[in-house]
Scaffold this motif. Structure first.
Motif, mmCIF file in Angstrom:
data_model
loop_
_atom_site.group_PDB
_atom_site.id
_atom_site.type_symbol
_atom_site.label_atom_id
_atom_site.label_comp_id
_atom_site.label_asym_id
_atom_site.label_seq_id
_atom_site.Cartn_x
_atom_site.Cartn_y
_atom_site.Cartn_z
ATOM 1 N N LEU A 38 -9.240 18.712 -47.220
ATOM 2 C CA LEU A 38 -8.962 19.395 -44.820
ATOM 3 C C LEU A 38 -8.517 20.236 -45.203
ATOM 4 N N MET A 39 -6.993 20.240 -46.238
ATOM 5 C CA MET A 39 -6.350 20.664 -46.412
ATOM 6 C C MET A 39 -6.942 22.792 -46.093
ATOM 7 N N SER A 40 -7.837 23.057 -47.246
ATOM 8 C CA SER A 40 -8.600 23.648 -47.613
ATOM 9 C C SER A 40 -9.032 24.331 -46.195
ATOM 10 N N LYS A 41 -9.782 23.344 -45.629
ATOM 11 C CA LYS A 41 -10.633 23.548 -44.199
ATOM 12 C C LYS A 41 -10.253 23.832 -42.885
ATOM 13 N N GLY A 42 -8.647 24.208 -42.965
ATOM 14 C CA GLY A 42 -7.443 24.395 -41.894
ATOM 15 C C GLY A 42 -6.923 23.549 -41.047
ATOM 16 N N LEU A 43 -7.486 22.145 -41.787
ATOM 17 C CA LEU A 43 -7.164 21.546 -40.920
ATOM 18 C C LEU A 43 -5.775 20.922 -40.842
ATOM 19 N N GLU A 44 -5.165 20.313 -39.739
ATOM 20 C CA GLU A 44 -3.073 20.030 -38.949
ATOM 21 C C GLU A 44 -3.219 18.883 -39.836
ATOM 22 N N LEU A 45 -2.115 18.805 -40.917
ATOM 23 C CA LEU A 45 -1.228 17.506 -41.262
ATOM 24 C C LEU A 45 -1.599 16.504 -40.812
ATOM 25 N N ASP A 46 -1.370 16.997 -39.451
ATOM 26 C CA ASP A 46 -1.125 15.729 -38.199
ATOM 27 C C ASP A 46 -2.826 14.601 -38.594
ATOM 28 N N ASP A 47 -3.183 15.862 -38.398
ATOM 29 C CA ASP A 47 -5.386 15.466 -38.275
ATOM 30 C C ASP A 47 -5.427 14.347 -39.924
ATOM 31 N N ILE A 48 -4.658 15.156 -40.813
ATOM 32 C CA ILE A 48 -5.532 14.830 -42.009
ATOM 33 C C ILE A 48 -4.674 13.646 -42.176
ATOM 34 N N ALA A 49 -3.347 13.653 -41.675
ATOM 35 C CA ALA A 49 -2.968 11.805 -41.957
ATOM 36 C C ALA A 49 -3.782 11.213 -41.239
ATOM 37 N N ASN A 50 -3.862 11.218 -39.782
ATOM 38 C CA ASN A 50 -4.811 9.951 -39.203
ATOM 39 C C ASN A 50 -5.822 10.122 -39.889
ATOM 40 N N ARG A 51 -6.437 10.845 -40.099
ATOM 41 C CA ARG A 51 -8.009 10.940 -40.852
ATOM 42 C C ARG A 51 -8.301 9.962 -42.372
ATOM 43 N N LEU A 52 -6.998 10.241 -42.935
ATOM 44 C CA LEU A 52 -7.036 9.411 -44.693
ATOM 45 C C LEU A 52 -6.488 7.535 -43.756
ATOM 46 N N GLY A 53 -5.876 7.518 -42.376
ATOM 47 C CA GLY A 53 -5.601 5.823 -42.268
ATOM 48 C C GLY A 53 -3.825 6.099 -42.307
ATOM 49 N N TYR A 54 -3.669 6.811 -42.274
ATOM 50 C CA TYR A 54 -1.919 6.811 -41.975
ATOM 51 C C TYR A 54 -1.368 6.718 -40.231
ATOM 52 N N SER A 55 -0.559 5.825 -40.718
ATOM 53 C CA SER A 55 0.429 5.882 -39.666
ATOM 54 C C SER A 55 1.220 6.377 -38.999
ATOM 55 N N ASN A 56 1.985 7.441 -39.622
ATOM 56 C CA ASN A 56 3.071 8.077 -39.278
ATOM 57 C C ASN A 56 2.512 9.387 -40.105
ATOM 58 N N LEU A 57 2.850 10.821 -40.167
ATOM 59 C CA LEU A 57 3.219 11.807 -41.078
ATOM 60 C C LEU A 57 4.218 11.440 -41.946
ATOM 61 N N ALA A 58 5.424 10.725 -42.278
ATOM 62 C CA ALA A 58 6.023 10.874 -43.040
ATOM 63 C C ALA A 58 5.787 9.932 -44.386
ATOM 64 N N SER A 59 4.815 9.004 -43.813
ATOM 65 C CA SER A 59 4.101 8.146 -44.789
ATOM 66 C C SER A 59 2.850 8.769 -45.887
ATOM 67 N N PHE A 60 2.182 10.007 -45.005
ATOM 68 C CA PHE A 60 1.162 10.604 -45.838
ATOM 69 C C PHE A 60 2.122 11.674 -46.924
ATOM 70 N N ASN A 61 3.316 11.948 -46.228
ATOM 71 C CA ASN A 61 4.160 12.770 -47.441
ATOM 72 C C ASN A 61 4.339 12.557 -48.243
ATOM 73 N N ARG A 62 4.984 11.558 -48.265
ATOM 74 C CA ARG A 62 5.146 10.597 -49.738
ATOM 75 C C ARG A 62 4.639 10.313 -50.487
ATOM 76 N N MET A 63 2.999 10.147 -49.874
ATOM 77 C CA MET A 63 2.370 9.985 -51.009
ATOM 78 C C MET A 63 1.794 11.097 -51.694
ATOM 79 N N PHE A 64 1.948 11.966 -50.643
ATOM 80 C CA PHE A 64 1.481 13.655 -51.619
ATOM 81 C C PHE A 64 1.817 13.926 -52.725
#
Length: 329
Positions: free
Chosen positions: A288-314
């Motif tokens: 999704l990043m390679s397609k230019g999506l913003e990180l907030d949008d990516i986190a939401n699409r993956l089911g994360y309620s907040n960006l911090a949790s997504f960042n930790r997983m990544f």
């Protein structure tokens, strides 16, 4: 987990959208999450397709929904797969491409052509469907096969005979559409044509088709073998994110297993759910990043309620943060 089958959502996408629009159906009323249909190449477990067929008939009240919703769909304008299929010279090359590549559109199902005298019987087999879904599926694929033939042989072309699984009461509806005798209660779907029909070229005025690019080819070839348990788990986790952040319970239910049964199978493979889920989600995030999506949008699409949790997983699975990854690559 072995034995799982998948289908490209491309096969039911247009019927889904038309049913939603025509019958004013709300989001998710046809069982499958709406986000699944955004990408026509999404792999959908066969069990979900079966539930979608059942919901379609229930919500529309129409056992003939497939033919009524998809009769006007132009299959030569469905994206990279159709561009590749119809970039051949004649009908014979297109049928060969479809037969040889159908495993990448629908695992566990088969297209084949056999010659009997002056007749070619173009055959579709899908032995894994329950009786209540067989008719819907048989009608869908027979219509697709006829549309392929009409691209080369003209809109008025009619096959010699059509054989379908299941049974429908409105015989005339189907015979008018196919233009020939239609037989029901058949063990497989067959469309009969003359041997000489295979030599037909495209209709005059058909636009030149382009082959797939490399990214599209990667998507097309990404169909798990039913016995490749690790790949099957990967795709089930990937699919389950359309219901929210993947969970053991949801992925297990997609396989018809209890959570305990699923976890025991993971252990036999030397895996645990947290590791698999993080691996899948970080890979999807990169795509999704390679397609230019913003990180907030990516986190939401993956089911994360907040960006911090997504960042930790990544960072756990990639060794760097999403921002660092984007800066480097």
């Amino acid at each position: 987990m072995s034995g799982m089958r998948f289908m490209r959502v491309l096969g039911i996408r247009n019927a889904h959208y038309r049913a939603r629009s025509l019958y004013d159906l709300p989001d998710n009323s046809l069982v499958v999450p709406e986000t699944v249909f955004e990408n026509p190449m999404t792999l959908i477990p066969l069990g979900e397709v079966i539930q979608w067929y059942r919901a379609l008939e229930e919500k529309t009240g129409d056992e003939d929904a497939i033919i009524n919703l998809t009769r006007d769909v132009a299959i030569d304008k469905l994206g990279p797969v159709s561009r590749w299929i119809f970039s051949g010279i004649d009908l014979a090359s297109t049928i060969r491409r479809l037969n040889h590549s159908f495993q990448f559109l629908h695992s566990g199902a088969y297209l084949a052509g056999t010659q009997s005298g002056n007749i070619i019987k173009w055959t579709y087999r899908n032995p894994l469907l329950p009786p209540d879904a067989q008719a819907h599926d048989s009608i869908r694929v027979a219509m697709f096969m006829l549309k392929v033939l009409r691209i080369y042989l003209g809109d008025a072309y009619t096959p010699l005979r059509v054989q379908l699984s299941g049974k429908r009461e409105r015989q005339k509806l189907y015979e008018d559409y196919f233009g020939c005798e239609v037989e029901w209660h058949q063990p497989q779907t067959e469309v009969w044509l003359k041997v000489t029909d295979r030599l037909a070229l495209k209709k005059e005025g058909t636009s030149a088709a382009l082959a797939m690019n490399l990214n599209e080819l990667d998507d097309f070839l990404n169909m798990p073998d039913a016995e490749d348990e690790i790949k099957v788990v990967y795709e089930l986790v990937n699919y389950s994110r359309h219901y929210g952040l993947p969970t053991v319970d949801k992925v297990a239910s997609l396989q018809g297993l209890s959570s305990q049964q699923f976890q025991r199978r993971l252990q036999k493979l030397g895996l645990n759910f947290s590791t698999v889920s993080g691996f899948v989600l970080s890979n999807v995030a990169v795509s999704l990043m390679s397609k230019g999506l913003e990180l907030d949008d990516i986190a939401n699409r993956l089911g994360y309620s907040n960006l911090a949790s997504f960042n930790r997983m990544f960072k756990k699975h990639r060794g760097i943060t999403p921002v660092q990854f984007a800066q480097r690559f």
